[in-house]
Design an enzyme around this catalytic site. Structure first.
Site, PDB file in Angstrom:
ATOM      1  N   THR A  94       0.843  -1.202   0.000  1.00  0.00           N
ATOM      2  CA  THR A  94       0.000   0.000   0.000  1.00  0.00           C
ATOM      3  C   THR A  94       0.878   1.252   0.000  1.00  0.00           C
ATOM      4  O   THR A  94       1.879   1.307   0.721  1.00  0.00           O
ATOM      5  CB  THR A  94      -0.988   0.090   1.190  1.00  0.00           C
ATOM      6  N   ILE A  95       0.451   2.228  -0.783  1.00  0.00           N
ATOM      7  CA  ILE A  95       1.181   3.501  -0.771  1.00  0.00           C
ATOM      8  C   ILE A  95       0.989   4.182   0.579  1.00  0.00           C
ATOM      9  O   ILE A  95       1.755   5.043   0.953  1.00  0.00           O
ATOM     10  CB  ILE A  95       0.735   4.457  -1.908  1.00  0.00           C
ATOM     11  N   ASP A  96      -0.060   3.789   1.331  1.00  0.00           N
ATOM     12  CA  ASP A  96      -0.392   4.484   2.582  1.00  0.00           C
ATOM     13  C   ASP A  96       0.557   4.131   3.740  1.00  0.00           C
ATOM     14  O   ASP A  96       0.610   4.856   4.739  1.00  0.00           O
ATOM     15  CB  ASP A  96      -1.829   4.143   3.015  1.00  0.00           C
TER      16      ASP A  96
ATOM     17  N   GLY B   1      -3.360   8.762   1.534  1.00  0.00           N
ATOM     18  CA  GLY B   1      -2.902   8.135   2.788  1.00  0.00           C
ATOM     19  C   GLY B   1      -4.038   7.615   3.633  1.00  0.00           C
ATOM     20  O   GLY B   1      -3.821   7.070   4.705  1.00  0.00           O
TER      21      GLY B   1
ATOM     22  N   HIS C 173      -4.416  10.140  -7.765  1.00  0.00           N
ATOM     23  CA  HIS C 173      -3.884   8.837  -8.192  1.00  0.00           C
ATOM     24  C   HIS C 173      -2.527   8.908  -8.867  1.00  0.00           C
ATOM     25  O   HIS C 173      -1.911   7.867  -9.121  1.00  0.00           O
ATOM     26  CB  HIS C 173      -4.916   8.152  -9.094  1.00  0.00           C
ATOM     27  N   VAL C 174      -2.067  10.128  -9.159  1.00  0.00           N
ATOM     28  CA  VAL C 174      -0.700  10.263  -9.707  1.00  0.00           C
ATOM     29  C   VAL C 174       0.294   9.591  -8.757  1.00  0.00           C
ATOM     30  O   VAL C 174       1.296   9.005  -9.172  1.00  0.00           O
ATOM     31  CB  VAL C 174      -0.354  11.777  -9.855  1.00  0.00           C
TER      32      VAL C 174
ATOM     33  N   ARG D 249      -0.025   6.932  -7.193  1.00  0.00           N
ATOM     34  CA  ARG D 249      -0.057   5.467  -7.271  1.00  0.00           C
ATOM     35  C   ARG D 249       0.381   4.943  -8.629  1.00  0.00           C
ATOM     36  O   ARG D 249       0.499   3.737  -8.827  1.00  0.00           O
ATOM     37  CB  ARG D 249      -1.492   4.995  -7.029  1.00  0.00           C
TER      38      ARG D 249
HETATM   39  O1  F6P Z   1      -5.169   2.870  -0.207  1.00  0.00           O
HETATM   40  C1  F6P Z   1      -4.596   3.527  -1.286  1.00  0.00           C
HETATM   41  C2  F6P Z   1      -5.425   4.724  -1.675  1.00  0.00           C
HETATM   42  O2  F6P Z   1      -4.778   5.353  -2.760  1.00  0.00           O
HETATM   43  C3  F6P Z   1      -5.716   5.720  -0.558  1.00  0.00           C
HETATM   44  O3  F6P Z   1      -4.610   6.556  -0.272  1.00  0.00           O
HETATM   45  C4  F6P Z   1      -6.920   6.429  -1.120  1.00  0.00           C
HETATM   46  O4  F6P Z   1      -7.716   6.997  -0.103  1.00  0.00           O
HETATM   47  C5  F6P Z   1      -7.659   5.334  -1.824  1.00  0.00           C
HETATM   48  O5  F6P Z   1      -6.718   4.324  -2.102  1.00  0.00           O
HETATM   49  C6  F6P Z   1      -8.324   5.757  -3.105  1.00  0.00           C
HETATM   50  O6  F6P Z   1      -9.037   4.690  -3.601  1.00  0.00           O
HETATM   51  P1  F6P Z   1      -9.660   4.607  -5.067  1.00  0.00           P
HETATM   52  O7  F6P Z   1      -8.537   4.317  -6.025  1.00  0.00           O
HETATM   53  O8  F6P Z   1     -10.623   3.483  -4.965  1.00  0.00           O
HETATM   54  O9  F6P Z   1     -10.288   5.928  -5.345  1.00  0.00           O
END
Ligand code: F6P
Length: 345
Positions: A125-127, A170, A275-276, A278
């Site tokens: 997880t990026i978190d 996060g 999402h950048v 990730r």
């Molecule tokens: O758990 C990773 C995460 O990127 C969180 O930081 C964020 O709140 C969530 O997922 C966003 O989820 P989705 O991609 O479903 O919008």
């Protein structure tokens, strides 16, 4: 052995590096590796593909997951646990490696404790909010991207005499905000672990500007909350929840910018990194960590140590129980946040 692999939850840089590591090591040791598609959904619908050396070639630097992912919770379905088990048997699997965060590994833990399911976890997880491991893979990449963004935003902040608010991901912890804010020299960092007071934040910025600084950078975690809200004031994108009961966070940056501008009188802008953080290639650090986790997870399967997760403890990759990993969220180390606070204002 015949080993299945699945990736669940949000995608994350380094997933493909784990898949590659397990497949390469497994094939070297005579195993068959099966990719389960679309996370736990694939274990309900039996979607899968054979992972060959060719299938995992050229993967280490690629973001996303070749196995696709969903936020499916099999326990939301009647008899979902049993369905997963019957797919497992039908596919003649001996073990499953689940790569995911608290939700995906929470399912793995339930399957292990309630059904004795032979599963091993890999912390993704990026978190960085998973317990039992010092770091998850993907976090370093997200921090690197956020830090670079903060560096770039400094340019405009300085040129235009502005306050720049940067909203980072996060979920309910402030790991990305604390690390990127510290690395990027943020003037204020707001995290869920420490509810903030709007007047106090405005005051810190005003004092800084009165000192002769013409700009400020404020990093805010998407899950940060005001003291004034009594801890109930999460800014969300709607009331809808996913199959694990999570709301979609986001929007605190815009709220904060408006409030700070009206309190300080300084022109303020917002950047929501979203999402950048990730996407794209994992950093070298995450490629190596993901590879070490993959190799360890395969070892754990071969040793029959089910119900465990590969974990980074200090600089060693070891095993912890899935139970420990998902028991509670790992929140920000407040000693580290204290170091960041020295540089506020
Ligand atoms: O758990 C990773 C995460 O990127 C969180 O930081 C964020 O709140 C969530 O997922 C966003 O989820 P989705 O991609 O479903 O919008």
């Amino acid at each position: 052995m015949r080993i299945g692999i699945l990736t669940g939850g949000g995608d994350c840089p380094g997933l493909n590096a784990v898949i590659r590591a397990i497949t390469r090591k497994g094939i070297q040791e005579g195993d068959n590796i099966l990719g389960i598609l679309h996370g736990w959904k694939g274990m309900l619908t039996s979607q899968h593909e054979e992972l060959t050396l060719r299938a995992v070639s050229g993967l280490i630097h690629k973001g996303g997951t070749i196995l696709h992912t969903t936020r499916t919770n099999p326990f939301k379905e009647d008899g979902g646990g049993e369905k997963v088990l019957s797919t497992f048997k039908r596919l003649s699997l001996d073990a499953l490696i689940a790569i995911g965060g608290e939700d995906t590994l929470g399912v793995a833990n339930r399957l292990y404790t309630e059904f004795g399911f032979p599963v091993v976890g890999v912390p993704k997880t990026i978190d960085n909010d998973l317990s039992g491991t010092d770091f998850t893979f993907g976090f370093d990449t997200a921090v690197t991207i956020a830090t670079e963004a903060i560096d770039r935003l400094h340019t405009t902040a300085e040129s235009h005499d502005r306050v720049m608010v940067v909203e980072v991901m996060g979920r309910h912890t402030g790991w990305i905000a604390t690390y990127s804010g510290l690395a990027g020299g943020a003037d204020v960092i707001l995290i869920p672990e420490k509810p903030f007071n709007l007047d106090r934040v405005a005051e810190v910025i005003s004092i800084r500007h009165a000192r002769g600084k013409n700009f400020s950078i404020v990093v805010v975690a998407e899950g940060a909350q005001m003291e004034e809200g009594g801890g109930e004031a999460l800014v969300k994108q709607g009331e809808e929840v996913d199959e694990f009961g999570h709301v979609r966070l986001g929007g605190i940056g815009h709220f904060l910018a408006q409030e700070l501008e009206s309190r300080t009188g300084f022109e303020t802008r917002v950047t929501v990194l979203g999402h950048v953080q990730r996407g794209g290639s994992p950093t070298a650090h995450d490629r190596i960590l993901a590879t070490r986790f993959g190799v360890k997870a395969h070892d754990l399967v071969k040793e029959g140590r089910f119900g465990t997760m590969a974990a980074l403890i200090g600089n060693r990759v070891d095993a912890v129980s899935l139970e420990e990993a998902v028991r509670e969220l790992k929140t920000v180390d407040m000693d580290l946040y204290g170091i960041a606070e020295i540089f506020f204002g």
